[in-house]
Enzyme design. Sequence first.
Site, PDB file in Angstrom:
ATOM      1  N   ASP A 136       0.812  -1.217   0.000  1.00 31.20           N
ATOM      2  CA  ASP A 136       0.000   0.000   0.000  1.00 31.20           C
ATOM      3  C   ASP A 136       0.850   1.274   0.000  1.00 31.20           C
ATOM      4  OD1 ASP A 136      -2.029  -1.837   0.303  1.00 31.20           O
ATOM      5  OD2 ASP A 136      -2.967  -0.824   2.009  1.00 31.20           O
ATOM      6  N   HIS A 186      -6.168   3.111  -3.904  1.00 37.19           N
ATOM      7  CA  HIS A 186      -6.014   3.441  -2.479  1.00 37.19           C
ATOM      8  C   HIS A 186      -6.286   4.929  -2.236  1.00 37.19           C
ATOM      9  CE1 HIS A 186      -4.988   2.211   1.513  1.00 37.19           C
ATOM     10  NE2 HIS A 186      -3.817   2.790   1.581  1.00 37.19           N
ATOM     11  N   HIS A 190      -5.639   9.637   0.648  1.00 39.44           N
ATOM     12  CA  HIS A 190      -5.488   8.746   1.808  1.00 39.44           C
ATOM     13  C   HIS A 190      -6.189   9.325   3.045  1.00 39.44           C
ATOM     14  CE1 HIS A 190      -3.469   5.885   4.558  1.00 39.44           C
ATOM     15  NE2 HIS A 190      -3.201   5.191   3.478  1.00 39.44           N
ATOM     16  N   HIS A 283       3.686  -2.284   2.967  1.00 35.11           N
ATOM     17  CA  HIS A 283       3.665  -0.950   2.364  1.00 35.11           C
ATOM     18  C   HIS A 283       4.939  -0.697   1.560  1.00 35.11           C
ATOM     19  CE1 HIS A 283       0.642  -0.664   5.519  1.00 35.11           C
ATOM     20  NE2 HIS A 283       0.155   0.381   4.906  1.00 35.11           N
TER      21      HIS A 283
HETATM   22 ZN    ZN Z   1      -2.631   3.192   3.257  1.00 34.11          ZN
END
Ligand code: ZN
Length: 315
Positions: A136, A186, A190, A283
């Site tokens: 991510d 995503h 954010h 991530h």
């Molecule tokens: Zn995230």
Amino acid sequence: MRIPSPRSGLARALGYGLAALLAPALIAGCGPAEPGTVGSAAPGTSTVPPPSSPSGSSAPSAPSSGSTAPTPAGSSAASPSTGRTSPTPTPRVSSTPTADPTGSSTPAPPPPPAGGPTSIVYHTASGGRTVALTFDDGPSQYTGQVLDLLAQYGAHATFCQIGPQATARPAAVKRILAEGHRLCDHTVHHPQPMHTLSHDRQVYEIAAAKEMITKAGGTGTEVPWFRAPGGDFSAENKLIAVQNGMRPLGWSVDTRDWSRPGVASIVADVQRNLGPGGVVLMHDGGGDRSQTVAALRQLLPWLTAHGYTFDFPAV
Ligand SMILES: [Zn+2]
């Protein structure tokens, strides 16, 4: 209070049971994106118009907007993971998803709406001894190192990207696709929490990010999944995702790598908690990801040695 938004009875019925069961744990699982990178793109480059209110605080239809979805203990409406074989370190996610801890009868699940299921997927497409690695908050300067390692082990992964960062690093997006990996939306900024934003704002965050990612990837780019920042899925944003052709994507193993807990911790989290068909959250953006890269260097041979093959999430 624990009164859901009255916005949509159908959406609430479809989504709140699952959101209630999972949202608290999921919210803890995804760290904030790197300041200065998220939200730096000009929304005007998108054909999806941004709503006028960035905060969404004026949304009149959400009197309980400050509340996370309710948490009916023992709800069995959802099966958070078919891949988990060991208890999660996060206590509010059921570690026995197929069992009903209350002993009550299993309620009939609501039918999926037209266009695809709004339920969050927590498992691989193939099941069995497969794993779906997900990264991510990228792309970032660490994405290339992640891709190098994946290539070294013949592994495939899914990248949940932030729209402006995809715009800023189109070569990374194209490389991800060229090397057989897949993409996930995503959002643009954010936002955390996401479910308190106005409907229009959530539509923008999801639809514009998909457009940015698709544009960065080039003709034919597909974005089959949406992952809410911090796992803050709601009935509303899941429906928006489905309406934009994406399945909500969760995870079954949270490495918490975003918090930089140490390479050993990240590795151990996967080794302890991964089961067949699991989806691992890591991530490749949002800050210094050198621990993630180092952990991946250990995890890839470990996964292979333990018979795992690399898969994508179910759609
Ligand atoms: Zn995230």
